[in-house]
Write an enzyme that holds these catalytic residues in place. Structure first.
Site: not given
Length: 429
Positions: A15, A17-18, A175, A304, A320
């Site tokens: 992964g 991601g962050f 949003e 997550d 995040a």
């Protein structure tokens, strides 16, 4: 690779991601070989994904190639691929193409996917927003709805095309709803001849008692009022009970709507099941205090996918900042393992919550210091520009937002794909 490099311990990170990227970068000078595996070739700044879906930004504005980000980190190899199984006792990861990676340490940070609460059939009619593929599909669907309404002669069918529902009143749902209302009332003004885009119905549906439930009730109420000022219908306290190609059912009411967007829930990546350890109700991995998997001290889970509790017993949120902190902590824990030291326990530092509602409208909660309206919007904008990766991304996003602020225009309003591309992206398993 030299024979000396090959003798170094091997860390596999699943992964980009962050969590995965922050762990990898924190280990730049560690005596390790690192293989970063991701199904995409880019790191994505997910908090601004809705901006791509609503044509405010282009995909490269919020994403950067992993190889470019890590080009100067000599102990990393980037592998484009998808992990399909993990053999924790045997220390092997099997990829979808059949290849196998052995490891000394593993970081599983493959993130989350959409959760439809037992109604997976809704996915075909209510796409979610987790990847660039999702965002580009959703952008196409939103823009095509106005085009289909323009070409439609039947008033009822036209109204269905101009009816939009966002299911889920968290930050993403808020949003999306606020931005979509702005598009209908400002961006598309004077561009159509047979329809009035400002007549579009944008409804935000939240099954709970209020939107932005993670915020203080005062800010939640301000967000609701700001949404309604933008023209969004806010429906709370009644869940969606059905979704099909023609619309959705809210309680006992069936609402014709050709565009329904899912922002109501996420589930952990199903890859966690292959670890062979107990999972929580959301499919996440309960981890030890140092973020390692119980019984497998050489395997770590972050982001997550990790079920982590704070000191007060509340869960660490799937945001995040938490993923970045977990990534850095895993890096420190692996360094401790290499030095034969005990790793410290992970402690999450909560810096607060931010959510934007629309033009000059946002809410900010910084542990009792609350902002709403214009000041909150400027704070939200500055924070998101600051945390983007790369100078180019920051500059482009800032220029695009400045242009949108003065002109109400959205620079990425191009419909891509052919006539056969109306279906949702293939599910990410």
């Amino acid at each position: 690779m030299t024979s000396t490099d090959a003798a170094l311990p091997h860390l596999v990170v699943i992964g980009g991601g962050f969590a995965g990227l922050w762990a990898t970068r924190a280990l730049a000078r560690a005596p390790l070989r690192i293989t970063l595996v991701d199904r995409s070739n880019h790191h994505l700044f997910q908090p601004l994904l809705y901006q791509v879906a609503t044509a405010g930004l282009s995909a490269p504005d919020i994403a950067a190639p992993l190889r470019h980000i890590l080009r100067r980190q000599r102990n990393v190899e980037v592998r484009l691929g998808e992990a399909s199984a993990i053999d924790a006792p045997g220390r092997r990861v099997t990829l979808a193409d059949g290849s196998v990676l052995g490891f000394d340490y593993l970081l599983l940070a493959s993130g989350a996917t959409h959760a439809y609460f037992g109604h997976d059939e809704w996915a075909a009619h209510a796409p979610g927003l987790k990847s660039l593929d999702d965002a580009l599909h959703l952008r196409r669907q939103l823009l095509l709805a106005f085009e289909r309404a323009e070409a439609c002669d039947d008033p009822a069918e036209r109204a269905a095309w101009l009816s939009f529902a966002i299911v889920g009143g968290g930050p993403t749902g808020v949003e999306l709803a606020g931005t979509l209302a702005e598009i209908a009332r400002h961006t598309l003004k004077d561009e159509f001849r047979r329809i009035d885009p400002s007549s579009a119905r944008v409804r935000l549906v939240e099954a709970g008692p209020r939107v932005l439930a993670s915020f203080p009730e005062e800010l939640s109420e301000k967000a609701r009022r700001q949404l309604e000022k933008l023209g969004v219908e806010v429906s709370t306290g009644v869940p969606v009970t059905a979704i099909d190609e023609g619309g959705y059912r809210l309680g006992e009411e069936y609402v014709p709507a050709r565009t329904v967007v899912w922002a109501a829930g996420v589930a952990a990546s199903p890859l966690a099941r292959s670890l062979g350890v107990p999972l929580d109700r959301a499919g996440r991995v309960p981890v030890d205090p140092d973020l390692s998997v119980p019984g497998h001290p050489h395997v770590f889970v972050a982001g997550d996918l990790a079920a982590v509790q704070r000191a007060d017993g509340s869960p660490v949120p799937g945001v995040a900042p938490a993923a970045k902190q977990m990534g850095r902590h895993v890096a420190a824990a692996i360094r401790a393992r290499l030095q034969r030291r005990d790793a410290s326990a992970f402690r999450y530092r909560d810096f607060g919550n931010l959510a934007t509602i629309g033009r000059m409208a946002a809410v900010v909660d910084l542990h009792g210091f609350k902002l709403s309206g214009l000041l909150a919007w400027w704070f939200w904008l500055a924070a998101h520009v600051f945390f983007l990766i790369g100078f180019r991304n920051r500059l482009v996003v800032l220029l695009n937002w400045a242009w949108a602020y003065w002109s109400y225009q959205r620079a990425a309003r191009i419909i891509l794909g052919g006539q056969g591309d109306d279906g949702p992206p293939a599910p990410r398993t």
